[in-house]
Structure formats: C-alpha cells, structure tokens
Design a protein around this motif. Structure first.
Motif, PDB file in Angstrom:
ATOM      1  N   ALA A 165       0.846  -1.196   0.000  1.00  0.00           N
ATOM      2  CA  ALA A 165       0.000   0.000   0.000  1.00  0.00           C
ATOM      3  C   ALA A 165       0.883   1.249   0.000  1.00  0.00           C
ATOM      4  O   ALA A 165       1.906   1.293   0.679  1.00  0.00           O
ATOM      5  N   THR A 166       0.480   2.240  -0.774  1.00  0.00           N
ATOM      6  CA  THR A 166       1.242   3.482  -0.820  1.00  0.00           C
ATOM      7  C   THR A 166       1.106   4.211   0.514  1.00  0.00           C
ATOM      8  O   THR A 166       0.012   4.361   1.040  1.00  0.00           O
ATOM      9  N   CYS A 167       2.229   4.626   1.056  1.00  0.00           N
ATOM     10  CA  CYS A 167       2.223   5.377   2.313  1.00  0.00           C
ATOM     11  C   CYS A 167       2.902   6.714   2.088  1.00  0.00           C
ATOM     12  O   CYS A 167       3.992   6.761   1.540  1.00  0.00           O
ATOM     13  N   THR A 168       2.243   7.771   2.511  1.00  0.00           N
ATOM     14  CA  THR A 168       2.837   9.085   2.344  1.00  0.00           C
ATOM     15  C   THR A 168       2.991   9.740   3.700  1.00  0.00           C
ATOM     16  O   THR A 168       2.011   9.950   4.409  1.00  0.00           O
ATOM     17  N   PHE A 169       4.228  10.023   4.054  1.00  0.00           N
ATOM     18  CA  PHE A 169       4.474  10.734   5.303  1.00  0.00           C
ATOM     19  C   PHE A 169       4.389  12.222   5.031  1.00  0.00           C
ATOM     20  O   PHE A 169       4.455  12.659   3.882  1.00  0.00           O
ATOM     21  N   GLY A 221       6.229   7.685  30.391  1.00  0.00           N
ATOM     22  CA  GLY A 221       5.043   7.491  29.562  1.00  0.00           C
ATOM     23  C   GLY A 221       5.265   7.754  28.078  1.00  0.00           C
ATOM     24  O   GLY A 221       4.377   7.523  27.272  1.00  0.00           O
ATOM     25  N   GLU A 222       6.462   8.225  27.703  1.00  0.00           N
ATOM     26  CA  GLU A 222       6.744   8.451  26.282  1.00  0.00           C
ATOM     27  C   GLU A 222       6.867   7.107  25.578  1.00  0.00           C
ATOM     28  O   GLU A 222       7.489   6.188  26.086  1.00  0.00           O
ATOM     29  N   LEU A 223       6.261   7.042  24.391  1.00  0.00           N
ATOM     30  CA  LEU A 223       6.305   5.795  23.635  1.00  0.00           C
ATOM     31  C   LEU A 223       7.154   5.974  22.389  1.00  0.00           C
ATOM     32  O   LEU A 223       7.221   7.072  21.822  1.00  0.00           O
ATOM     33  N   THR A 224       7.802   4.892  21.968  1.00  0.00           N
ATOM     34  CA  THR A 224       8.455   4.932  20.667  1.00  0.00           C
ATOM     35  C   THR A 224       7.972   3.736  19.865  1.00  0.00           C
ATOM     36  O   THR A 224       7.629   2.695  20.420  1.00  0.00           O
ATOM     37  N   GLY A 225       7.947   3.916  18.567  1.00  0.00           N
ATOM     38  CA  GLY A 225       7.528   2.847  17.688  1.00  0.00           C
ATOM     39  C   GLY A 225       8.178   3.036  16.336  1.00  0.00           C
ATOM     40  O   GLY A 225       8.987   3.963  16.148  1.00  0.00           O
ATOM     41  N   THR A 226       7.850   2.176  15.409  1.00  0.00           N
ATOM     42  CA  THR A 226       8.398   2.343  14.064  1.00  0.00           C
ATOM     43  C   THR A 226       7.372   1.865  13.052  1.00  0.00           C
ATOM     44  O   THR A 226       6.638   0.903  13.299  1.00  0.00           O
ATOM     45  N   PHE A 227       7.268   2.598  11.962  1.00  0.00           N
ATOM     46  CA  PHE A 227       6.343   2.218  10.904  1.00  0.00           C
ATOM     47  C   PHE A 227       7.025   2.454   9.560  1.00  0.00           C
ATOM     48  O   PHE A 227       7.494   3.561   9.291  1.00  0.00           O
ATOM     49  N   ARG A 228       7.112   1.401   8.751  1.00  0.00           N
ATOM     50  CA  ARG A 228       7.771   1.489   7.448  1.00  0.00           C
ATOM     51  C   ARG A 228       9.157   2.120   7.556  1.00  0.00           C
ATOM     52  O   ARG A 228       9.545   2.961   6.743  1.00  0.00           O
ATOM     53  N   GLY A 229       9.889   1.754   8.598  1.00  0.00           N
ATOM     54  CA  GLY A 229      11.252   2.247   8.761  1.00  0.00           C
ATOM     55  C   GLY A 229      11.352   3.635   9.368  1.00  0.00           C
ATOM     56  O   GLY A 229      12.443   4.139   9.570  1.00  0.00           O
ATOM     57  N   HIS A 230      10.203   4.259   9.656  1.00  0.00           N
ATOM     58  CA  HIS A 230      10.209   5.608  10.228  1.00  0.00           C
ATOM     59  C   HIS A 230      10.062   5.544  11.749  1.00  0.00           C
ATOM     60  O   HIS A 230       9.198   4.835  12.256  1.00  0.00           O
ATOM     61  N   CYS A 249       0.802   9.238   8.802  1.00  0.00           N
ATOM     62  CA  CYS A 249       1.106   8.773   7.462  1.00  0.00           C
ATOM     63  C   CYS A 249      -0.196   8.452   6.773  1.00  0.00           C
ATOM     64  O   CYS A 249      -1.099   7.907   7.387  1.00  0.00           O
ATOM     65  N   LYS A 250      -0.278   8.815   5.504  1.00  0.00           N
ATOM     66  CA  LYS A 250      -1.474   8.460   4.755  1.00  0.00           C
ATOM     67  C   LYS A 250      -1.252   7.084   4.149  1.00  0.00           C
ATOM     68  O   LYS A 250      -0.345   6.902   3.351  1.00  0.00           O
ATOM     69  N   ILE A 251      -2.075   6.131   4.566  1.00  0.00           N
ATOM     70  CA  ILE A 251      -1.923   4.770   4.073  1.00  0.00           C
ATOM     71  C   ILE A 251      -3.047   4.496   3.091  1.00  0.00           C
ATOM     72  O   ILE A 251      -4.205   4.520   3.468  1.00  0.00           O
ATOM     73  N   GLU A 252      -2.675   4.268   1.860  1.00  0.00           N
ATOM     74  CA  GLU A 252      -3.712   4.066   0.856  1.00  0.00           C
ATOM     75  C   GLU A 252      -4.161   2.616   0.843  1.00  0.00           C
ATOM     76  O   GLU A 252      -3.852   1.855  -0.060  1.00  0.00           O
ATOM     77  N   SER A 269      -7.427  15.847  10.325  1.00  0.00           N
ATOM     78  CA  SER A 269      -6.451  16.145   9.310  1.00  0.00           C
ATOM     79  C   SER A 269      -6.530  15.088   8.236  1.00  0.00           C
ATOM     80  O   SER A 269      -6.529  13.909   8.524  1.00  0.00           O
ATOM     81  N   VAL A 270      -6.591  15.515   7.038  1.00  0.00           N
ATOM     82  CA  VAL A 270      -6.692  14.543   5.963  1.00  0.00           C
ATOM     83  C   VAL A 270      -5.359  13.838   5.720  1.00  0.00           C
ATOM     84  O   VAL A 270      -5.297  12.824   5.076  1.00  0.00           O
ATOM     85  N   GLU A 271      -4.302  14.415   6.269  1.00  0.00           N
ATOM     86  CA  GLU A 271      -2.998  13.815   6.050  1.00  0.00           C
ATOM     87  C   GLU A 271      -2.781  12.615   6.964  1.00  0.00           C
ATOM     88  O   GLU A 271      -1.804  11.910   6.860  1.00  0.00           O
ATOM     89  N   LEU A 272      -3.632  12.445   7.911  1.00  0.00           N
ATOM     90  CA  LEU A 272      -3.400  11.398   8.889  1.00  0.00           C
ATOM     91  C   LEU A 272      -4.415  10.292   8.693  1.00  0.00           C
ATOM     92  O   LEU A 272      -5.501  10.509   8.213  1.00  0.00           O
ATOM     93  N   SER A 273      -4.047   9.108   9.062  1.00  0.00           N
ATOM     94  CA  SER A 273      -5.029   8.038   8.925  1.00  0.00           C
ATOM     95  C   SER A 273      -5.097   7.213  10.199  1.00  0.00           C
ATOM     96  O   SER A 273      -4.159   7.126  10.951  1.00  0.00           O
ATOM     97  N   TRP A 274      -6.234   6.644  10.412  1.00  0.00           N
ATOM     98  CA  TRP A 274      -6.471   5.828  11.593  1.00  0.00           C
ATOM     99  C   TRP A 274      -6.464   4.385  11.204  1.00  0.00           C
ATOM    100  O   TRP A 274      -6.909   4.036  10.135  1.00  0.00           O
TER     101      TRP A 274
END
Lengths: 311, 173
Positions: A260-264, B51-60, B27-30, B141-146
C-alpha cells in the motif's frame, strides 16, 4: 565468552531491534603498555540484518600475536576461517592476555530510522558515530591507546580530520582497504564479520515469522534467497519485518510496487513556492471560484473542516 | 442529502467493540481493510518511565503518547454497507466500532500541545461554550489516517457528541 556458541547465546539474548555491544574483557597489559587499535565494519551493503562495527586492540609490542592468529585481509578469508580465528581470540591464552575487542551491533531498525529522520542521518554518520563511541568506550575502560587504524569506504581525509579532532593525542590513520594492510584492522574486521554472520544466524523475528537464514540468505541484494525474501515477505500495510532495512532502494522499490502506498508528512518547507507576484495570464480569465471561501485561521491551523451532519 | 447512522452495537455485549485499541499514525496509508497491527506494529512499541512511547512504521521512527478524547466525546467508526449510486442520495452508515483512548504518533517529533490534534480538541471546548449544544466535529487532518485492527474500514472515523441516540455527529469525507 568462550565459544561461538556462547556468542550466539549472547546475541540471541539481546533485543534485535535495538543496538547493543558485545565485548571481551580488557587485557590488563593494554592498560599499561601503549596500544594500537583497529576499526572496521561488516554488513554495510546488505538489505537485511544489522551492520556491525568492530574494534580490536593490543600492545604495539605484540603485533606478532595477530599474525600468528592469522589476521590478514578478512575478505580473503572464508567464513569458516574467520570463525576459527575468532574462536582462537576467545580461547587462546596468549590472545586473551593481549588482544581485546569490542563490537557494536547496529540494528536494521536503527539504520532505517536514522536514514528516515526529519533531518536525515546518513549511513556514514551512523558509522562514524559508532566508531567514535567504540573508541571512547575502550579509552574509558583504561586502555592506553597510542595508535588508531581505521578502514573506510568513504573519503579518508574528512574522517581522519574528525577523529584527530576528537582524539588529539592519538596517532590516527584512516585508509581505504586498511583491512588488508594492518593486522589489527583485520582483527577488528573479523570481530565485526563474525558477529554479523552469527547475528543473522540467530535472528528471531518479533513478527513471529518462522524462518531463518537458510531461507533469507546472506542479506546481500544479489543473493537469490534474499531477493526472494524481499519479493515475497511483504505485508500490505506494514511492508517488512524489522530484519529489513526499509531505507535501502531494493526494499523501497519493491514496496512501491507491491505494498500500500504510504505518504508521510512532507518535510520540505516550501514545496510549491511560486515566485511572488507573477500570476500566469490564464488566471485572469478562469472563472472565479466563489465556493471556496477561506476559513478562519483558527480552523485552518487545526485542519478543521465543515462536514455533513449525521441524523 | 441526509446521512443516517444506525447503531447496532448498543447492547452491553458489544462494549468491547466500542473500546478498540487505536493508533493514530502520521502517514497516509492508501489501504482500507485489516492490518496486522499485532504482528507488525505493537511488538515494536517501547514505553519509557515517563510514559513516552516509541515505535516504528515502514522504517520511520515514531514518538507517541496515549491520549483520551475530551470528556463527553467518543469516536465511532462507521461503515457503509451499500454505497448509493447518485452523488446526492441519502446515505446510511452502520457503527462498526469505536474508542475513547488512542495512541497518538508523530514522525520523529515528540508529541506536544502544538500538534494539530491537541489544538483541534480546543475547538470542542470553545464550541461547547459558544454554541452550548450540539457540535459537529469533522476530520482533524486529511494527512493522517487511523487504523484499528479488528474493524474493517470503509467509512471514516467520526466523532459523536454525548451518547445521544441516534448520535449527532459528523463524518470525515
């Protein structure tokens, strides 16, 4: 640590998503006598697994031990031969008494995260920082370092200047292929390569994948097993397991094609800044868009929009 | 055009459905559908003592914090079983799940009160004081996705105001 098995056990006990160190005891003689130290890395190119930085050090007077261990150009050594030399470093008394070593395992997650920072952090910086921290830790352990030899793939001059600035009292030599010239660098290279090989062998997938290195290969993009892994082990949303360096073009291109395309968020401050005051002539003729009344700044800043109400 | 939301999850059996674990990813996930959050996201999360959390998504690298929706609000996920053909036809959505708490993630930036979502919540208080009643609160925000992992997407995330039935709320486009 007294065997490769013990090294594997140690590597297995660590969280493979994070960076960690693995090291020998410091031989007491290294605290009194002037020592040399070699730095080399392993696993810079592969798309899978950690990169390992290694240092090895011994008294200037004990160079012959390195030769008797067989530390020569590590690229010319087979994997078995490297394992054999490393085992000697772990068990032979003469080596334990004179040659110390330390390695940093830099996780693929750390590499991807660094390269995908807001302010990009290149692999060269990651490498240099690892080398510096390893040297600093050896110094902090009380080792009397007089000379440092570093193998580099990048331009040696900049690297040398930086290290000389941080460690002004130590004679520093940065050279390409130092690995094949200085036995102490070969020793460091063996530490790094052996650690990298075994870290891949004991890789445990946090994602629960039931696979091992016999299925994903060496991690080099040219390895057919690695290619297959990169092509097939794709999660549509998340991409790859943490074994993979997402920031490698091999992985990036495959995800572009198959996941899936992901845009940061775009971090470029002014992506489409047009020259001020120069409207194209056609804008004067196009119909005015009356519907798009600008919302108050309060809402704009918060990305709030009017939407349809539910009933 | 009118929009109707049917709430089939009213009975107590479904309370779990309305308490989903939710991550707000920068991140916008299509993609629309199930996600292996349990395998490919949650095992990577680390929590510091503060209480600070860290994670990673697609290498970010992600920095996160647990958040609660302002009092009196909850989020609902709606799906649309049948999409009408005409653009301005009436539409019917079904509530598929919801949540009150979620983990908010920023890409390589510590979450703070300057984040749009926190600032967006300010509107709820202001609107409450100003309008003193029913409030529509749209997409943040349209740039963000749930994404949540047991609910299949299909609709947008909605915010509804106090458990009115049927809820008055608004829908993300």
């Amino acid at each position: 640590m007294d065997s490769l098995k013990a090294l594997e056990e140690y590597l297995k006990s660590k969280d493979n998503a994070e960076n960690f160190f693995s090291s020998s005891e410091i031989p007491p003689i290294c605290k009194s006598e002037a020592c040399m130290l070699g730095v080399d890395e392993a696993g810079r190119g592969p798309v899978l697994g950690p990169m390992v930085y290694g240092v090895a050090y011994c008294p200037l007077s004990q160079k012959k031990i390195l030769e008797s261990l067989g530390c020569a150009d590590s690229k010319a050594l087979t994997e078995d031969k490297r394992d054999e030399i490393f085992t000697k470093m772990l068990i032979e008394q003469e080596s334990i008494d004179n040659v110390g070593w330390k390695g940093e395992v830099i996780s693929p997650k750390y590499i991807s995260n660094s390269m995908y920072r807001r302010a990009k952090h290149s692999l060269n910086e990651v490498s240099m920082n690892s080398a510096i921290s390893l040297i600093q830790m050896v110094l902090d352990g009380g080792v009397n370092l007089a000379e440092i030899y570093v193998d580099t793939v990048g331009p040696p001059e900049k690297y040398q200047a930086k290290l000389s600035e941080i460690f002004p009292n130590i004679k520093i030599t940065v050279a390409k292929k130092a690995d094949s010239i200085y036995p102490i660098v070969s020793a460091a290279s063996i530490v790094a390569k052996v650690t990298r090989d075994h870290a891949l062998k004991v890789w445990n997938f946090k994602e629960g994948l039931d696979m091992d290195h016999s299925q994903f290969g060496s991690g080099y993009p040219g390895d057919p097993l690695t290619k297959k892994f990169i092509r097939e082990q794709i999660d549509h949303v998340f991409g790859y397991p943490l074994l993979v360096r997402f920031s490698w073009s091999t992985a990036e291109l495959m995800l572009q094609e198959k996941a899936a395309t992901c845009t940061f968020e775009d971090i470029d401050e002014s992506p489409n800044k047009k020259a001020a005051g120069t409207k194209s002539i056609s804008t004067f003729f196009s119909p005015k868009d009356k519907t798009s009344r600008k919302r108050h700044k309060f809402f704009q800043e918060r990305c709030l929009k009017m939407t349809n109400a539910f009933e | 055009m009118s929009i109707q939301v049917e709430n089939n999850l009213k009975d107590s059996d479904n309370s779990e459905q309305l308490q989903q674990k939710t991550h707000y990813v920068p991140c916008k996930i299509e993609s629309d559908g199930n996600a292996n959050v349990e395998k490919y996201f949650e095992p990577y999360i680390t929590e510091k003592e503060n209480g600070e959390l860290t994670g990673t998504f697609r290498g970010h690298h992600l920095d996160g914090v647990k958040m609660r929706l302002p009092d009196g609000y909850r989020a609902v996920l709606v799906t649309e079983a049948k999409k009408p053909l005409a653009e301005d036809a009436d539409r019917r959505f079904q509530i598929a799940g919801g949540f009150k708490e979620f983990v908010y993630w920023n890409w390589d930036k510590k979450p703070s009160k300057n984040d749009n979502i926190v600032k967006g919540f300010e509107w709820m208080d202001i609107a409450d004081a100003y309008l003193g009643g029913i409030v529509s609160f749209g997409s943040i925000s349209v740039e963000l996705s749930w994404f949540t992992y047991t609910v299949t997407g299909g609709g947008g995330v909605t915010w509804n105001y106090r458990n009115q039935s049927p809820p008055k709320c608004s829908k993300t486009p």
